[in-house]
Write a protein that holds these residues in place. Structure first.
Motif, PDB file in Angstrom:
ATOM      1  N   GLY A 249      43.469  37.053  30.430  1.00  0.00           N
ATOM      2  CA  GLY A 249      44.875  36.545  30.287  1.00  0.00           C
ATOM      3  C   GLY A 249      45.724  36.810  31.614  1.00  0.00           C
ATOM      4  N   GLY A 250      44.953  37.309  32.400  1.00  0.00           N
ATOM      5  CA  GLY A 250      46.024  37.271  33.818  1.00  0.00           C
ATOM      6  C   GLY A 250      47.059  38.289  33.282  1.00  0.00           C
ATOM      7  N   LYS A 251      46.806  39.549  32.698  1.00  0.00           N
ATOM      8  CA  LYS A 251      48.033  40.419  32.246  1.00  0.00           C
ATOM      9  C   LYS A 251      48.169  41.556  33.306  1.00  0.00           C
ATOM     10  CE  LYS A 251      49.194  38.073  28.441  1.00  0.00           C
ATOM     11  NZ  LYS A 251      48.236  38.015  27.497  1.00  0.00           N
ATOM     12  N   ALA A 252      49.322  41.754  33.568  1.00  0.00           N
ATOM     13  CA  ALA A 252      49.907  42.981  34.459  1.00  0.00           C
ATOM     14  C   ALA A 252      48.978  43.075  35.420  1.00  0.00           C
ATOM     15  CB  ALA A 252      49.711  44.393  33.412  1.00  0.00           C
ATOM     16  N   GLY A 253      48.444  42.157  36.286  1.00  0.00           N
ATOM     17  CA  GLY A 253      48.075  42.237  37.630  1.00  0.00           C
ATOM     18  C   GLY A 253      46.504  42.208  37.573  1.00  0.00           C
ATOM     19  N   ARG A 254      45.951  42.210  36.100  1.00  0.00           N
ATOM     20  CA  ARG A 254      44.559  42.113  36.190  1.00  0.00           C
ATOM     21  C   ARG A 254      44.226  41.036  36.407  1.00  0.00           C
ATOM     22  NH1 ARG A 254      47.342  46.460  33.744  1.00  0.00           N
ATOM     23  NH2 ARG A 254      46.128  47.783  32.681  1.00  0.00           N
ATOM     24  N   ARG A 255      42.869  40.599  36.928  1.00  0.00           N
ATOM     25  CA  ARG A 255      42.314  39.228  37.355  1.00  0.00           C
ATOM     26  C   ARG A 255      40.992  39.125  37.240  1.00  0.00           C
ATOM     27  NH1 ARG A 255      44.526  41.576  41.572  1.00  0.00           N
ATOM     28  NH2 ARG A 255      43.464  41.255  43.382  1.00  0.00           N
ATOM     29  N   VAL A 256      40.458  38.045  37.213  1.00  0.00           N
ATOM     30  CA  VAL A 256      39.137  37.519  37.039  1.00  0.00           C
ATOM     31  C   VAL A 256      38.829  36.317  37.845  1.00  0.00           C
ATOM     32  CG1 VAL A 256      39.163  36.339  34.990  1.00  0.00           C
ATOM     33  CG2 VAL A 256      36.904  36.859  35.672  1.00  0.00           C
TER      34      VAL A 256
END
Ligand SMILES: [Zn+2]
Ligand SMILES: [Zn+2]
Length: 264
Positions: A249-256
């Protein structure tokens, strides 16, 4: 207000290499070297911190892989690769084994009641964490279930799972090849691409996919196939399914994203 205030909500993120599509000896088309110990050892050797086991229409070998991995890494995510009525392959990943089991029971009911012919299709072996054979699955796990893409998607989303159409750039058994497009209104967390080096070509043919997250996986049926050139990478605050969902979800800085494999 403290000058450090804006840093408070920024978590420390760690980079994890992931392979979210691995078959085991349970898939009739997979090699007998795809046992739990070999898969976990290969993941460790390759620096893969997250793996998902995604056999065709069954999660029966997930406990053995999870048992062998212990506390991890790798984190072992329970999954299933479903072949829908439209002959589209969907990677379906779940937060825990109970939820995956519940989904697997539903899928099993929708499989044609055809017995496996090991001489034609290969053995379907269910093992324990010590790699002892528990039983041979007798219903043929290959083939299509009597469910549409949309029906499978609904069941995955209902169970808080992740829905990722498999190898969309392949000419067969893929959403884009078989349907021609991503159906409007279909909730997908990502699309899996087999050859990320050709993503520009795919986006030229399907410009409406430019905002979709792409992952790449080995779809390994043989152990040597786990060593891919490109790999999916997650930046997470912890090694959990919840964190992986936040990353999609691209939430709170997390990414893939997709990167070249780091073999260190
Ligand atoms: Zn597939
Ligand atoms: Zn597969």
């Amino acid at each position: 207000m403290s000058v450090f205030a804006e840093q408070i909500d920024v978590p420390m993120l760690t980079r994890y290499q992931a392979d979210l599509h691995i078959h085991t000896v349970l898939s009739p088309c997979a090699s007998l070297d795809m046992g739990p110990a070999n898969i976990v050892r290969a993941a460790r050797r390759l620096g893969t911190g997250i793996i998902a086991i995604a056999d065709h229409h069954s999660v029966a070998n997930v406990p053995a892989v999870a048992e062998y991995a212990g506390e991890g890494p790798p984190l072992v995510i329970p999954g299933i690769e479903v072949q829908t009525k439209e002959e589209v392959h969907l990677l379906c990943l779940f937060p825990d084994l109970n939820t995956a089991d519940d989904f697997a029971a539903l899928i099993r009911d929708k499989l044609p009641p055809v017995r496996n012919r090991p001489d034609l299709f290969g053995e379907q072996v269910v093992v324990n964490g010590a790699e002892e054979i528990l039983y041979f699955e007798e219903i043929l796990l290959a083939g299509s279930v009597e469910m549409t893409v949309e029906a499978v998607a609904r069941e995955v989303i209902k169970r808080e799972g992740l829905l990722i159409p498999s190898h969309v750039d392949r000419p067969a058994y893929s959403l884009l090849a078989n349907l021609g497009f991503l159906p409007p209104g279909l909730t997908v967390h990502a699309l899996e691409i087999s050859r990320p080096q050709h993503i520009d070509k795919l986006l030229t043919e399907h410009p409406n996919l430019k905002d979709i997250v792409f992952i790449t996986s080995s779809d390994a049926h043989f152990l040597s196939q786990m060593d891919t050139k490109y790999v999916t990478v997650f930046y997470l605050a912890g090694l959990t399914f919840g964190e992986i969902k936040l990353a999609f979800g691209g939430k709170a800085g997390r990414r893939v994203l997709i990167e070249a494999r780091d073999t260190k």
